[in-house]
Design an enzyme around this catalytic site. Structure first.
Site, PDB file in Angstrom:
ATOM      1  N   GLY A   1       4.177   0.020  -5.130  1.00 32.53           N
ATOM      2  CA  GLY A   1       4.383  -1.105  -5.834  1.00 32.53           C
ATOM      3  C   GLY A   1       4.574  -0.979  -7.418  1.00 32.53           C
TER       4      GLY A   1
ATOM      5  N   GLU B   1       0.848  -1.193  -0.037  1.00 33.32           N
ATOM      6  CA  GLU B   1      -0.035  -0.121  -0.183  1.00 33.32           C
ATOM      7  C   GLU B   1       0.952   1.348   0.120  1.00 33.32           C
TER       8      GLU B   1
ATOM      9  N   GLU C   1     -25.527  18.699 -16.006  1.00 29.24           N
ATOM     10  CA  GLU C   1     -25.227  17.186 -16.419  1.00 29.24           C
ATOM     11  C   GLU C   1     -25.547  17.338 -17.791  1.00 29.24           C
TER      12      GLU C   1
ATOM     13  N   HIS D   1     -44.900  -6.414  10.410  1.00 30.12           N
ATOM     14  CA  HIS D   1     -45.824  -5.164  10.399  1.00 30.12           C
ATOM     15  C   HIS D   1     -45.524  -4.308  11.618  1.00 30.12           C
TER      16      HIS D   1
ATOM     17  N   MET E   1     -18.163   0.461 -10.482  1.00 31.43           N
ATOM     18  CA  MET E   1     -16.951   0.964  -9.545  1.00 31.43           C
ATOM     19  C   MET E   1     -17.590   0.915  -7.955  1.00 31.43           C
TER      20      MET E   1
ATOM     21  N   ALA F   1     -24.513  14.750 -12.684  1.00 34.82           N
ATOM     22  CA  ALA F   1     -25.671  14.440 -11.813  1.00 34.82           C
ATOM     23  C   ALA F   1     -25.488  12.973 -11.659  1.00 34.82           C
ATOM     24  N   GLY F   2     -24.368  12.394 -11.318  1.00 39.66           N
ATOM     25  CA  GLY F   2     -23.990  11.067 -10.997  1.00 39.66           C
ATOM     26  C   GLY F   2     -24.118  10.805  -9.418  1.00 39.66           C
TER      27      GLY F   2
ATOM     28  N   THR G   1      -2.562   5.433   5.291  1.00 33.53           N
ATOM     29  CA  THR G   1      -3.433   4.424   5.927  1.00 33.53           C
ATOM     30  C   THR G   1      -4.017   3.431   4.923  1.00 33.53           C
TER      31      THR G   1
ATOM     32  N   GLU H   1     -24.936  12.961  -3.978  1.00 26.97           N
ATOM     33  CA  GLU H   1     -24.725  12.589  -2.486  1.00 26.97           C
ATOM     34  C   GLU H   1     -24.059  13.772  -1.935  1.00 26.97           C
TER      35      GLU H   1
HETATM   36  P1  FAD Z   1      -9.528   1.444  -3.973  1.00 31.20           P
HETATM   37  O1  FAD Z   1     -10.406   1.535  -2.951  1.00 31.20           O
HETATM   38  O2  FAD Z   1      -9.169   2.731  -4.919  1.00 31.20           O
HETATM   39  O3  FAD Z   1      -8.172   1.227  -3.488  1.00 31.20           O
HETATM   40  C1  FAD Z   1      -6.908   1.089  -4.184  1.00 31.20           C
HETATM   41  C2  FAD Z   1      -5.675   1.198  -3.222  1.00 31.20           C
HETATM   42  O4  FAD Z   1      -4.613   0.870  -4.096  1.00 31.20           O
HETATM   43  C3  FAD Z   1      -5.450   2.627  -2.549  1.00 31.20           C
HETATM   44  O5  FAD Z   1      -5.226   2.299  -1.150  1.00 31.20           O
HETATM   45  C4  FAD Z   1      -4.133   3.028  -3.376  1.00 31.20           C
HETATM   46  O6  FAD Z   1      -3.320   4.049  -2.577  1.00 31.20           O
HETATM   47  C5  FAD Z   1      -3.480   1.632  -3.533  1.00 31.20           C
HETATM   48  N1  FAD Z   1      -2.368   1.563  -4.751  1.00 31.20           N
HETATM   49  C6  FAD Z   1      -2.598   2.243  -5.990  1.00 31.20           C
HETATM   50  N2  FAD Z   1      -1.484   1.994  -6.872  1.00 31.20           N
HETATM   51  C7  FAD Z   1      -0.672   1.480  -5.752  1.00 31.20           C
HETATM   52  C8  FAD Z   1       0.513   0.872  -5.919  1.00 31.20           C
HETATM   53  N3  FAD Z   1       1.281   1.066  -7.042  1.00 31.20           N
HETATM   54  N4  FAD Z   1       1.540   0.609  -4.921  1.00 31.20           N
HETATM   55  C9  FAD Z   1       0.582   0.445  -3.807  1.00 31.20           C
HETATM   56  N5  FAD Z   1      -0.657   0.779  -3.426  1.00 31.20           N
HETATM   57  C10 FAD Z   1      -1.336   1.212  -4.715  1.00 31.20           C
HETATM   58  N6  FAD Z   1     -18.913   2.524  -3.318  1.00 31.20           N
HETATM   59  C11 FAD Z   1     -19.822   1.848  -2.726  1.00 31.20           C
HETATM   60  O7  FAD Z   1     -20.069   0.586  -3.042  1.00 31.20           O
HETATM   61  N7  FAD Z   1     -20.517   2.384  -1.827  1.00 31.20           N
HETATM   62  C12 FAD Z   1     -20.385   3.820  -1.691  1.00 31.20           C
HETATM   63  O8  FAD Z   1     -21.307   4.344  -0.805  1.00 31.20           O
HETATM   64  C13 FAD Z   1     -19.469   4.629  -2.100  1.00 31.20           C
HETATM   65  N8  FAD Z   1     -19.125   5.623  -2.037  1.00 31.20           N
HETATM   66  C14 FAD Z   1     -18.185   6.396  -2.448  1.00 31.20           C
HETATM   67  C15 FAD Z   1     -17.887   7.785  -2.451  1.00 31.20           C
HETATM   68  C16 FAD Z   1     -16.974   8.502  -2.947  1.00 31.20           C
HETATM   69  C17 FAD Z   1     -16.530   9.947  -2.635  1.00 31.20           C
HETATM   70  C18 FAD Z   1     -15.915   7.837  -3.885  1.00 31.20           C
HETATM   71  C19 FAD Z   1     -14.927   8.450  -4.662  1.00 31.20           C
HETATM   72  C20 FAD Z   1     -16.099   6.544  -4.159  1.00 31.20           C
HETATM   73  C21 FAD Z   1     -17.174   5.734  -3.441  1.00 31.20           C
HETATM   74  N9  FAD Z   1     -17.646   4.444  -3.617  1.00 31.20           N
HETATM   75  C22 FAD Z   1     -18.592   3.827  -3.128  1.00 31.20           C
HETATM   76  C23 FAD Z   1     -16.665   3.790  -4.595  1.00 31.20           C
HETATM   77  C24 FAD Z   1     -15.688   2.923  -3.795  1.00 31.20           C
HETATM   78  O9  FAD Z   1     -14.970   3.791  -3.137  1.00 31.20           O
HETATM   79  C25 FAD Z   1     -14.807   2.029  -4.926  1.00 31.20           C
HETATM   80  O10 FAD Z   1     -15.753   1.407  -5.732  1.00 31.20           O
HETATM   81  C26 FAD Z   1     -13.820   1.269  -4.041  1.00 31.20           C
HETATM   82  O11 FAD Z   1     -12.871   1.828  -3.251  1.00 31.20           O
HETATM   83  C27 FAD Z   1     -12.949   0.431  -4.965  1.00 31.20           C
HETATM   84  O12 FAD Z   1     -12.199  -0.492  -4.485  1.00 31.20           O
HETATM   85  P2  FAD Z   1     -10.620  -1.066  -4.890  1.00 31.20           P
HETATM   86  O13 FAD Z   1     -10.177  -1.758  -3.828  1.00 31.20           O
HETATM   87  O14 FAD Z   1     -10.793  -1.458  -6.354  1.00 31.20           O
HETATM   88  O15 FAD Z   1      -9.599   0.284  -5.063  1.00 31.20           O
HETATM   89  P1  NAI Z   2     -20.830   8.825 -12.218  1.00 30.83           P
HETATM   90  O1  NAI Z   2     -20.504   8.064 -13.407  1.00 30.83           O
HETATM   91  O2  NAI Z   2     -21.926   8.244 -11.384  1.00 30.83           O
HETATM   92  O3  NAI Z   2     -21.703  10.152 -12.874  1.00 30.83           O
HETATM   93  C1  NAI Z   2     -20.831  11.012 -13.569  1.00 30.83           C
HETATM   94  C2  NAI Z   2     -21.953  12.128 -14.232  1.00 30.83           C
HETATM   95  O4  NAI Z   2     -21.413  13.130 -15.004  1.00 30.83           O
HETATM   96  C3  NAI Z   2     -22.891  11.384 -15.323  1.00 30.83           C
HETATM   97  O5  NAI Z   2     -24.177  11.523 -15.009  1.00 30.83           O
HETATM   98  C4  NAI Z   2     -22.327  11.803 -16.739  1.00 30.83           C
HETATM   99  O6  NAI Z   2     -23.443  11.698 -17.630  1.00 30.83           O
HETATM  100  C5  NAI Z   2     -21.827  13.290 -16.178  1.00 30.83           C
HETATM  101  N1  NAI Z   2     -21.037  13.844 -17.101  1.00 30.83           N
HETATM  102  C6  NAI Z   2     -19.675  13.119 -17.460  1.00 30.83           C
HETATM  103  N2  NAI Z   2     -19.062  14.242 -18.224  1.00 30.83           N
HETATM  104  C7  NAI Z   2     -19.832  15.261 -18.062  1.00 30.83           C
HETATM  105  C8  NAI Z   2     -19.377  16.865 -18.321  1.00 30.83           C
HETATM  106  N3  NAI Z   2     -18.423  17.025 -18.933  1.00 30.83           N
HETATM  107  N4  NAI Z   2     -20.300  17.825 -18.073  1.00 30.83           N
HETATM  108  C9  NAI Z   2     -21.360  17.281 -17.203  1.00 30.83           C
HETATM  109  N5  NAI Z   2     -21.615  15.961 -17.025  1.00 30.83           N
HETATM  110  C10 NAI Z   2     -21.083  15.165 -17.231  1.00 30.83           C
HETATM  111  O7  NAI Z   2     -19.673   9.289 -11.362  1.00 30.83           O
HETATM  112  P2  NAI Z   2     -19.229   9.929  -9.978  1.00 30.83           P
HETATM  113  O8  NAI Z   2     -20.546  10.539  -9.598  1.00 30.83           O
HETATM  114  O9  NAI Z   2     -18.200  10.988 -10.341  1.00 30.83           O
HETATM  115  O10 NAI Z   2     -18.942   8.738  -9.250  1.00 30.83           O
HETATM  116  C11 NAI Z   2     -17.868   8.011  -9.431  1.00 30.83           C
HETATM  117  C12 NAI Z   2     -18.101   6.577  -9.255  1.00 30.83           C
HETATM  118  O11 NAI Z   2     -17.986   6.294  -7.929  1.00 30.83           O
HETATM  119  C13 NAI Z   2     -19.464   6.021  -9.684  1.00 30.83           C
HETATM  120  O12 NAI Z   2     -19.565   5.214 -10.791  1.00 30.83           O
HETATM  121  C14 NAI Z   2     -19.804   5.122  -8.447  1.00 30.83           C
HETATM  122  O13 NAI Z   2     -19.646   3.682  -8.893  1.00 30.83           O
HETATM  123  C15 NAI Z   2     -18.909   5.387  -7.238  1.00 30.83           C
HETATM  124  N6  NAI Z   2     -19.600   5.705  -6.396  1.00 30.83           N
HETATM  125  C16 NAI Z   2     -20.357   5.366  -5.500  1.00 30.83           C
HETATM  126  C17 NAI Z   2     -21.212   5.766  -4.498  1.00 30.83           C
HETATM  127  C18 NAI Z   2     -22.489   4.715  -4.009  1.00 30.83           C
HETATM  128  O14 NAI Z   2     -22.258   3.706  -4.368  1.00 30.83           O
HETATM  129  N7  NAI Z   2     -23.275   5.219  -3.386  1.00 30.83           N
HETATM  130  C19 NAI Z   2     -21.159   6.856  -4.074  1.00 30.83           C
HETATM  131  C20 NAI Z   2     -20.011   7.543  -4.718  1.00 30.83           C
HETATM  132  C21 NAI Z   2     -19.449   7.099  -5.753  1.00 30.83           C
END
Ligand code: FAD
Ligand code: NAI
Length: 469
Positions: free
Chosen positions: A117, A35, A206, A448, A322, A184-185, A39, A190
């Site tokens: 890594g 990592e 959007e 219920h 994702m 508006a994703g 953290t 959120e």
């Molecule tokens: P990551 O969590 O991105 O972890 C990758 C790790 O690899 C990182 O710690 C990074 O430092 C490490 N790394 C990268 N390259 C190297 C390297 N070369 N050497 C060593 N370490 C390295 N998903 C949900 O399901 N529910 C949610 O509510 C949700 N909310 C989100 C809110 C936000 C604001 C964001 C940005 C994302 C959210 N997601 C949510 C998406 C979710 O965070 C990701 O889908 C998830 O973290 C992916 O897990 P991962 O293990 O693939 O990668």
């Molecule tokens: P997203 O893919 O959900 O939404 C991006 C939005 O931006 C889409 O509606 C798209 O049409 C729009 N867009 C793209 N290019 C644009 C432009 N140039 N101008 C205006 N609009 C544009 O991506 P987001 O919200 O950034 O989240 C990234 C990923 O993180 C999500 O795909 C999701 O998988 C993950 N995530 C999951 C959460 C959850 O599970 N509750 C919470 C937050 C993130």
């Protein structure tokens, strides 16, 4: 520590990586993680799921205290915001979770190697740690779990202060008077909700003619209407083409997506939330010969194997939604495959939750997907206005919609817009995993008064025999 040969080394400790490592260790494989960040826990625990949910929870209660408490007869006066304390609440949530991962890795005897890594040859990872310290870790199998990074908007530089990604939007020092959200994703809605509840005027731009692409359109339209009622302004079919940050206020140029007259929208903060991209920087994939697709995602087969023997990949860095739970399930599956078992992920049943108010949760197919695939289906819909518990709580926004195969009655998709939808979708996922028919859900006794009774009623509605409607 990392001087012996491992069975598995996982690069990245997000939900994909750390879960994979734990499962591999449970199965008796000698396992390490690499990592680069201070953290463990990746995007999800540090700057994603966990901090955003802590802020959504706190800001929802803040809004309830101001708007819902008085009508329930609870007098607390006008709530005032202590933003530093709310940020501390969020930081404690992150801290508790990342420490939890550290504990679990130790408990399972997984070594944690700190540093960036890079794959330098078959079974060899060079790890560049703090202060330029380098070590080489040797292993039979490498699992890439390096996750994703923020997608950038051409010509708009994210400074994480005024023009922010989700990471900056989670640490703003004060509530912006005006927040402009691009996209508006999930993130836009959120985090837009968080800052609106705390007092910001929120406008969401959007590109498409609808919000939350991929979600069932009927549900998305109702969701948009509810968010608009809360005060969020949407500008659909529009794009932000530039942000002038020279003045005290940011000036964003907004144009119709198809081209046309420009307008300027002023904002204190611009949140760029247009998606995320796979992260493989510095991993040495080109040198190792690991193939990526045209979107930069590591290409894998059904067993998460890349084209290079001994190298696997999971999570946000490969194709698919994702989502943390998708990454976790892939982590478990690949560990089981490496241990000689039959690891598998059912991509047809991956729930998706947007943690706004109301929440939007779905699993399986949307109506648009079924129509496109030419699948005949029956839809059963039940509104929360007709659910006893929702009425008691005065949280009657939204509905449950179940889509079932017209011939077999098998549940193909469940969509819930409503309070606590994120918890309710689990029932639908279990039902679908077991190949349930709508009739199975309809005949299952539901307690219920509970919100999930609306799921049962929607299942009854598939057969046009809902009771409370
Ligand atoms: P990551 O969590 O991105 O972890 C990758 C790790 O690899 C990182 O710690 C990074 O430092 C490490 N790394 C990268 N390259 C190297 C390297 N070369 N050497 C060593 N370490 C390295 N998903 C949900 O399901 N529910 C949610 O509510 C949700 N909310 C989100 C809110 C936000 C604001 C964001 C940005 C994302 C959210 N997601 C949510 C998406 C979710 O965070 C990701 O889908 C998830 O973290 C992916 O897990 P991962 O293990 O693939 O990668
Ligand atoms: P997203 O893919 O959900 O939404 C991006 C939005 O931006 C889409 O509606 C798209 O049409 C729009 N867009 C793209 N290019 C644009 C432009 N140039 N101008 C205006 N609009 C544009 O991506 P987001 O919200 O950034 O989240 C990234 C990923 O993180 C999500 O795909 C999701 O998988 C993950 N995530 C999951 C959460 C959850 O599970 N509750 C919470 C937050 C993130």
């Amino acid at each position: 520590m990392a001087d012996s040969r491992y069975d598995v080394v996982v690069i990245g400790t997000g939900p994909g990586g750390y879960v994979c490592a734990i499962r591999a260790a449970q199965l008796g494989l000698k396992t390490a993680v690499v990592e680069k960040d201070k953290t463990l826990g990746g995007t999800c625990l540090n700057v994603g799921c966990i901090p955003s949910k802590a802020m959504l929870h706190a800001s929802e209660l803040f809004e309830e205290a101001g708007h819902a408490f008085p009508k329930m007869g609870i007098k607390v006066g006008k709530p005032s915001l202590d933003l530093p304390a709310m940020m501390k609440f969020k930081d404690e949530a992150v801290d508790g979770n990342v420490k939890g991962v550290d504990f679990l890795l130790r408990k399972n005897k997984v070594d944690a190697v700190r540093g960036v890594g890079r794959i330098i040859g078959p079974g060899k990872i060079e790890v560049n740690g703090e202060g330029g310290k380098t070590q080489t870790v040797e292993t039979k199998h490498i699992v890439i779990a390096t996750g994703s990074d923020v997608a950038r908007l051409k010509g708009i530089e994210i400074d994480e202060k005024r023009i922010v990604s989700s990471t900056g939007a989670l640490v703003l020092g004060k509530v912006p008077e005006k927040l402009l959200v691009v996209g508006a994703g999930v993130i836009g809605l959120e985090l837009g909700s968080v800052w609106r509840r705390l007092g910001a005027q929120v406008t969401v731009v959007e590109f498409l003619d609808r919000i939350v692409p991929g979600i069932d359109l009927d549900v998305a339209k109702n969701f948009q209407r509810l968010l608009e009622k809360q005060g969020i302004v949407f500008k659909l079919s529009s794009k932000v083409t530039g942000v002038d940050s020279s003045g005290k206020k940011l000036k964003a140029t907004v144009e119709p997506a198809a081209g046309g007259a420009k307008e300027t929208i002023e904002a204190d903060v611009v949140l760029v939330a247009i998606g995320r991209v796979p992260y493989t920087e510095g991993l040495g994939l080109e040198e190792a010969g690991v193939k990526k697709d045209n979107r930069g995602r590591v290409m894998v087969d059904d067993h998460f194997a890349t084209n290079v023997p001994g190298i696997y990949a999971i999570g946000d860095v490969i194709a698919g939604p994702m989502l943390a739970h998708k990454a976790e399930d892939e982590g478990v599956a690949v560990a089981e495959i490496l241990a000689g078992q039959a690891g598998h992920v059912n991509y047809d049943v991956i729930p998706n939750v947007i943690y706004t108010y109301p929440e939007l949760a779905s699993v399986g197919k949307s109506e648009e997907e079924l129509k496109q695939a030419g699948v005949a289906y029956n839809a059963g819909k039940f509104p929360f206005t007709a659910n006893g518990r929702a009425k008691a709580n005065q949280q009657t926004e939204g509905f449950v919609k179940i889509l079932a195969d017209a011939k077999t009655d098998r549940v193909l998709g469940v969509h819930i817009l409503g309070a606590d939808a994120g918890n309710m979708i689990a029932e639908a996922a279990v039902a679908m995993e077991f190949g349930a028919a709508a009739e199975d859900i309809a005949r299952t006794c539901h307690a219920h008064p509970t919100l999930p009774e609306a799921v049962k009623e929607a299942a009854l509605a598939v057969g046009k025999r809902a009771i409370h409607m």
